[in-house]
Design a protein around this motif. Structure first.
Motif, PDB file in Angstrom:
ATOM      1  N   ALA A 277       1.783 -11.936  -4.582  1.00  0.00           N
ATOM      2  CA  ALA A 277       0.842 -11.416  -3.586  1.00  0.00           C
ATOM      3  C   ALA A 277       0.391 -10.004  -3.951  1.00  0.00           C
ATOM      4  O   ALA A 277      -0.777  -9.643  -3.732  1.00  0.00           O
ATOM      5  N   TYR A 278       1.295  -9.228  -4.565  1.00  0.00           N
ATOM      6  CA  TYR A 278       0.943  -7.856  -4.959  1.00  0.00           C
ATOM      7  C   TYR A 278      -0.108  -7.881  -6.069  1.00  0.00           C
ATOM      8  O   TYR A 278      -1.065  -7.101  -6.054  1.00  0.00           O
ATOM      9  N   GLU A 279       0.058  -8.782  -7.031  1.00  0.00           N
ATOM     10  CA  GLU A 279      -0.914  -8.888  -8.123  1.00  0.00           C
ATOM     11  C   GLU A 279      -2.259  -9.380  -7.610  1.00  0.00           C
ATOM     12  O   GLU A 279      -3.316  -8.928  -8.084  1.00  0.00           O
ATOM     13  N   ASP A 280      -2.247 -10.306  -6.665  1.00  0.00           N
ATOM     14  CA  ASP A 280      -3.515 -10.772  -6.086  1.00  0.00           C
ATOM     15  C   ASP A 280      -4.219  -9.651  -5.330  1.00  0.00           C
ATOM     16  O   ASP A 280      -5.449  -9.547  -5.362  1.00  0.00           O
ATOM     17  N   LEU A 281      -3.431  -8.813  -4.654  1.00  0.00           N
ATOM     18  CA  LEU A 281      -4.022  -7.701  -3.908  1.00  0.00           C
ATOM     19  C   LEU A 281      -4.629  -6.668  -4.861  1.00  0.00           C
ATOM     20  O   LEU A 281      -5.658  -6.050  -4.550  1.00  0.00           O
ATOM     21  N   GLN A 282      -4.015  -6.517  -6.037  1.00  0.00           N
ATOM     22  CA  GLN A 282      -4.538  -5.564  -7.031  1.00  0.00           C
ATOM     23  C   GLN A 282      -5.897  -5.999  -7.580  1.00  0.00           C
ATOM     24  O   GLN A 282      -6.664  -5.159  -8.044  1.00  0.00           O
ATOM     25  N   LYS A 283      -6.159  -7.293  -7.555  1.00  0.00           N
ATOM     26  CA  LYS A 283      -7.445  -7.777  -8.042  1.00  0.00           C
ATOM     27  C   LYS A 283      -8.587  -7.389  -7.110  1.00  0.00           C
ATOM     28  O   LYS A 283      -9.745  -7.331  -7.519  1.00  0.00           O
ATOM     29  N   THR A 284      -8.241  -7.158  -5.842  1.00  0.00           N
ATOM     30  CA  THR A 284      -9.266  -6.823  -4.840  1.00  0.00           C
ATOM     31  C   THR A 284      -9.370  -5.316  -4.601  1.00  0.00           C
ATOM     32  O   THR A 284     -10.475  -4.780  -4.442  1.00  0.00           O
ATOM     33  N   TYR A 285      -8.227  -4.636  -4.565  1.00  0.00           N
ATOM     34  CA  TYR A 285      -8.197  -3.197  -4.248  1.00  0.00           C
ATOM     35  C   TYR A 285      -7.504  -2.432  -5.371  1.00  0.00           C
ATOM     36  O   TYR A 285      -6.615  -2.968  -6.055  1.00  0.00           O
ATOM     37  N   ASN A 286      -7.899  -1.172  -5.523  1.00  0.00           N
ATOM     38  CA  ASN A 286      -7.192  -0.319  -6.482  1.00  0.00           C
ATOM     39  C   ASN A 286      -5.939   0.260  -5.826  1.00  0.00           C
ATOM     40  O   ASN A 286      -5.703   0.087  -4.635  1.00  0.00           O
ATOM     41  N   GLU A 287      -5.139   0.964  -6.620  1.00  0.00           N
ATOM     42  CA  GLU A 287      -3.850   1.443  -6.134  1.00  0.00           C
ATOM     43  C   GLU A 287      -4.002   2.455  -5.007  1.00  0.00           C
ATOM     44  O   GLU A 287      -3.191   2.491  -4.070  1.00  0.00           O
ATOM     45  N   LYS A 288      -5.043   3.284  -5.067  1.00  0.00           N
ATOM     46  CA  LYS A 288      -5.241   4.299  -4.025  1.00  0.00           C
ATOM     47  C   LYS A 288      -5.457   3.646  -2.657  1.00  0.00           C
ATOM     48  O   LYS A 288      -4.847   4.052  -1.664  1.00  0.00           O
ATOM     49  N   ILE A 289      -6.319   2.624  -2.624  1.00  0.00           N
ATOM     50  CA  ILE A 289      -6.603   1.953  -1.356  1.00  0.00           C
ATOM     51  C   ILE A 289      -5.371   1.198  -0.866  1.00  0.00           C
ATOM     52  O   ILE A 289      -5.070   1.168   0.341  1.00  0.00           O
ATOM     53  N   MET A 290      -4.623   0.627  -1.806  1.00  0.00           N
ATOM     54  CA  MET A 290      -3.410  -0.098  -1.429  1.00  0.00           C
ATOM     55  C   MET A 290      -2.380   0.843  -0.810  1.00  0.00           C
ATOM     56  O   MET A 290      -1.752   0.522   0.204  1.00  0.00           O
ATOM     57  N   MET A 291      -2.225   2.025  -1.411  1.00  0.00           N
ATOM     58  CA  MET A 291      -1.262   2.983  -0.881  1.00  0.00           C
ATOM     59  C   MET A 291      -1.722   3.541   0.474  1.00  0.00           C
ATOM     60  O   MET A 291      -0.927   3.749   1.389  1.00  0.00           O
TER      61      MET A 291
ATOM     62  N   VAL B  18       0.375  21.262  -1.735  1.00  0.00           N
ATOM     63  CA  VAL B  18       1.226  20.347  -2.499  1.00  0.00           C
ATOM     64  C   VAL B  18       1.301  18.989  -1.803  1.00  0.00           C
ATOM     65  O   VAL B  18       1.216  17.933  -2.451  1.00  0.00           O
ATOM     66  N   LEU B  19       1.448  18.994  -0.488  1.00  0.00           N
ATOM     67  CA  LEU B  19       1.472  17.738   0.264  1.00  0.00           C
ATOM     68  C   LEU B  19       0.181  16.957   0.077  1.00  0.00           C
ATOM     69  O   LEU B  19       0.190  15.726  -0.064  1.00  0.00           O
ATOM     70  N   TYR B  20      -0.941  17.648   0.086  1.00  0.00           N
ATOM     71  CA  TYR B  20      -2.233  16.996  -0.092  1.00  0.00           C
ATOM     72  C   TYR B  20      -2.314  16.330  -1.469  1.00  0.00           C
ATOM     73  O   TYR B  20      -2.857  15.231  -1.613  1.00  0.00           O
ATOM     74  N   LEU B  21      -1.772  16.999  -2.480  1.00  0.00           N
ATOM     75  CA  LEU B  21      -1.868  16.486  -3.847  1.00  0.00           C
ATOM     76  C   LEU B  21      -0.994  15.255  -4.070  1.00  0.00           C
ATOM     77  O   LEU B  21      -1.348  14.392  -4.886  1.00  0.00           O
ATOM     78  N   ILE B  22       0.144  15.166  -3.386  1.00  0.00           N
ATOM     79  CA  ILE B  22       1.069  14.059  -3.634  1.00  0.00           C
ATOM     80  C   ILE B  22       1.035  13.017  -2.522  1.00  0.00           C
ATOM     81  O   ILE B  22       1.880  12.119  -2.496  1.00  0.00           O
ATOM     82  N   TRP B  23       0.075  13.112  -1.617  1.00  0.00           N
ATOM     83  CA  TRP B  23       0.083  12.275  -0.412  1.00  0.00           C
ATOM     84  C   TRP B  23       0.075  10.789  -0.736  1.00  0.00           C
ATOM     85  O   TRP B  23       0.763   9.991  -0.085  1.00  0.00           O
ATOM     86  N   LEU B  24      -0.680  10.355  -1.736  1.00  0.00           N
ATOM     87  CA  LEU B  24      -0.796   8.934  -2.063  1.00  0.00           C
ATOM     88  C   LEU B  24      -0.011   8.545  -3.306  1.00  0.00           C
ATOM     89  O   LEU B  24      -0.223   7.458  -3.857  1.00  0.00           O
ATOM     90  N   VAL B  25       0.881   9.389  -3.764  1.00  0.00           N
ATOM     91  CA  VAL B  25       1.737   9.032  -4.901  1.00  0.00           C
ATOM     92  C   VAL B  25       2.715   7.946  -4.439  1.00  0.00           C
ATOM     93  O   VAL B  25       3.389   8.112  -3.405  1.00  0.00           O
ATOM     94  N   PRO B  26       2.809   6.831  -5.150  1.00  0.00           N
ATOM     95  CA  PRO B  26       3.666   5.719  -4.681  1.00  0.00           C
ATOM     96  C   PRO B  26       5.123   6.116  -4.434  1.00  0.00           C
ATOM     97  O   PRO B  26       5.768   5.552  -3.535  1.00  0.00           O
ATOM     98  N   SER B  27       5.650   7.068  -5.189  1.00  0.00           N
ATOM     99  CA  SER B  27       7.063   7.435  -5.042  1.00  0.00           C
ATOM    100  C   SER B  27       7.359   8.138  -3.723  1.00  0.00           C
ATOM    101  O   SER B  27       8.523   8.240  -3.324  1.00  0.00           O
TER     102      SER B  27
ATOM    103  N   ASP C 110       1.704  -4.782   4.456  1.00  0.00           N
ATOM    104  CA  ASP C 110       2.712  -3.821   4.018  1.00  0.00           C
ATOM    105  C   ASP C 110       2.946  -4.066   2.531  1.00  0.00           C
ATOM    106  O   ASP C 110       3.535  -5.086   2.145  1.00  0.00           O
ATOM    107  N   VAL C 111       2.467  -3.181   1.721  1.00  0.00           N
ATOM    108  CA  VAL C 111       2.487  -3.380   0.275  1.00  0.00           C
ATOM    109  C   VAL C 111       3.905  -3.588  -0.243  1.00  0.00           C
ATOM    110  O   VAL C 111       4.162  -4.442  -1.105  1.00  0.00           O
ATOM    111  N   PHE C 112       4.852  -2.804   0.256  1.00  0.00           N
ATOM    112  CA  PHE C 112       6.208  -2.854  -0.277  1.00  0.00           C
ATOM    113  C   PHE C 112       6.980  -4.105   0.155  1.00  0.00           C
ATOM    114  O   PHE C 112       8.069  -4.373  -0.354  1.00  0.00           O
ATOM    115  N   SER C 113       6.441  -4.852   1.104  1.00  0.00           N
ATOM    116  CA  SER C 113       7.102  -6.091   1.534  1.00  0.00           C
ATOM    117  C   SER C 113       6.509  -7.326   0.868  1.00  0.00           C
ATOM    118  O   SER C 113       6.988  -8.445   1.090  1.00  0.00           O
ATOM    119  N   LEU C 114       5.480  -7.149   0.038  1.00  0.00           N
ATOM    120  CA  LEU C 114       4.838  -8.280  -0.632  1.00  0.00           C
ATOM    121  C   LEU C 114       5.653  -8.702  -1.840  1.00  0.00           C
ATOM    122  O   LEU C 114       6.289  -7.876  -2.512  1.00  0.00           O
TER     123      LEU C 114
END
Length: 473
Positions: free
Chosen positions: A233-247, A200-209, A225-229
């Protein structure tokens, strides 16, 4: 003429039942025991002019009848394997069995072969444990019915283990054999619970919540630090990386989540080291695929957590990042640890045995499938030579695999008329090729499952019968 007919008569005493026939009839099957009877035969009694055989007269009726019919028919009231032994005694060749009886005979032989597989698995298991521990787990001493009811029979079994096994053997039984004691069974289920929690931990490891701002390492000027952007800056980062890499690169797991994961790692590592230290045969232990998977899972889980704590290294070296993702992928093998339940749920073990004894069917499936993949890959490549859809044969092989398995992603597809026809034929052929061997594999599992159910029921009946006899004495 009458004397000639009289001399042609043969009297056979089979199980004290007299049978009269003629020598000419017995000569129908050359080379058989009855065709070679003469006055020098050891079964011949010259005083009574009778041949004596200590065999079953009911079976002999069908043996004698086969000389008249010129083929052997197995009676449905008799075990075909018993009748086959009777044929061997009378030296009747097996090719004389009538085609209508082939299924009856060979089904029984196949059932016996499957039953032998189940029984050999059980015997090998008992030998393995009795060799190293001087006890057979699960085989309790037969006590009185009152002792079996109030649970003292289990205490007798535990006492036998303490007397016959060393401390290492008792620890080994506790860790590996749930039938050795109640405590071992509790440990067994707790191990499975930890496996499920780890999955279960493996499955939810990269879930943003369940991710939080970075706290595992000190942030430098290049760290993110994604949560401090802010939103821009968060939208610009999304243009370069997907959510998995960001998390993965810009957040850390929740402290509770990390603590539970570290506990699972320590638990698996401790169990592995303790088991290896008390293992009576370390070479055999590491030759077991299941135990190798445990080693791989422990190493990969440890590496991923270490990399998680030092994730800034991943940004500096792509090879290290790829290595971490490979380890994380291999860590998913932790789910295979659930097959530890095979020692409690016998049906799960039978499924694994069925796969083991279906290797020929699996290899046939793989070989046939690969041949057709190459054929259809070459055909579709030639059919679509004028289009840009299939630039090379590697992609056409991908298309053939996806089409034959009827998945059909649609990322590559034919555009010509001949290509459409090939696609239809490839899909239909894939259904046929995949269905035939799978049916054979399912048949192997069904037969082994049925024989195992019969074997387990027979073992229970034997134990119950011993308990009743002991109670009477």
């Amino acid at each position: 003429m009458a004397n000639q007919r009289l001399s042609d008569t043969v009297t056979l005493s089979v199980g004290s039942v007299l049978f009269k026939t003629t020598r000419s009839l017995l000569k129908t099957f050359d080379g058989t025991l009855l065709s070679n009877l003469d006055e020098l035969s050891t079964e011949f009694d010259a005083r009574e002019n009778v041949y004596y055989f200590d065999r079953d007269p009911e079976l002999f009726r069908h043996i004698l009848n086969s000389y008249r019919l010129k083929e052997v028919h197995i009676p449905r009231t008799v075990c075909p394997l018993v009748f086959k032994k009777e044929m061997e005694f009378w030296s009747i060749p097996i090719q004389m069995i009538a085609p209508c009886c082939w299924q009856y005979l060979y089904e029984s032989e196949n059932n016996l072969a499957d039953l032998n597989i189940v029984m050999n698995e059980d015997n090998d298991y008992k030998k393995k444990w009795s060799k190293h521990n001087h006890v057979i787990p699960g085989e309790k001493d037969v006590a009185t019915s009152a002792e079996m009811q109030d649970g003292t029979g289990q205490e007798i079994h535990k006492k036998g283990i303490e007397e016959n096994g060393s401390r290492r053997s008792k620890i080994w039984l506790f860790l590996e054999e749930p039938a050795s004691s109640t405590a071992a069974k509790v440990w067994y289920y707790f191990y499975i619970f930890v496996v499920l929690v780890s999955v279960v931990l493996y499955l939810i490891w990269l879930v943003p919540s369940v991710r939080v701002s970075r706290y595992l390492s000190t942030l430098d000027q290049d760290s993110i630090d994604v949560f401090s952007l802010n939103s821009t800056a968060y939208e610009d980062l999304q243009k370069t990386y997907n959510e998995k890499i960001m998390m993965a690169g810009g957040t850390d797991p929740h402290p509770v989540l990390l603590a539970v994961d570290v506990f699972c790692i320590v638990f698996f590592a401790f169990e592995l080291l303790l088991t290896v230290s008390v293992c009576p045969n370390k070479k055999a232990y590491f030759c077991d695929i299941y135990n190798l998977i445990k080693v791989i899972v422990c190493l990969c889980m440890t590496i991923t957590v270490v990399m998680e704590i030092n994730k800034d290294i991943l940004k500096e070296n792509n090879r290290v990042a790829h290595f971490m993702m490979a380890c994380r992928g291999l860590a998913s093998l932790r789910l295979l640890l659930i097959f530890r339940l095979r020692k409690i749920f016998n049906s799960l073990h039978i499924m694994l045995v069925a796969l083991k004894h279906s290797l020929k069917e699996l290899m046939l499936l793989l070989f046939t499938f690969l041949v057709l993949v190459v054929i259809y890959a070459c055909l579709i490549f030639s059919a679509e030579i004028e289009s840009d859809m299939f630039p090379n044969t590697q992609l056409t092989m991908w298309w053939a695999v996806i089409t034959m398995t009827t998945v059909g992603y649609g990322d590559f597809y034919p555009v010509s008329t001949f290509g459409y026809i090939l696609g239809v034929v490839c899909a239909i052929n894939g259904i046929i090729v995949l269905a035939l061997p799978i049916a054979a594999i399912a048949g192997v599992f069904s037969n082994l499952f049925s024989r195992n159910s019969e074997f387990q029921r027979h073992k229970k009946a034997v134990r119950d019968d011993k308990g009743v006899l002991t109670a009477k004495t």
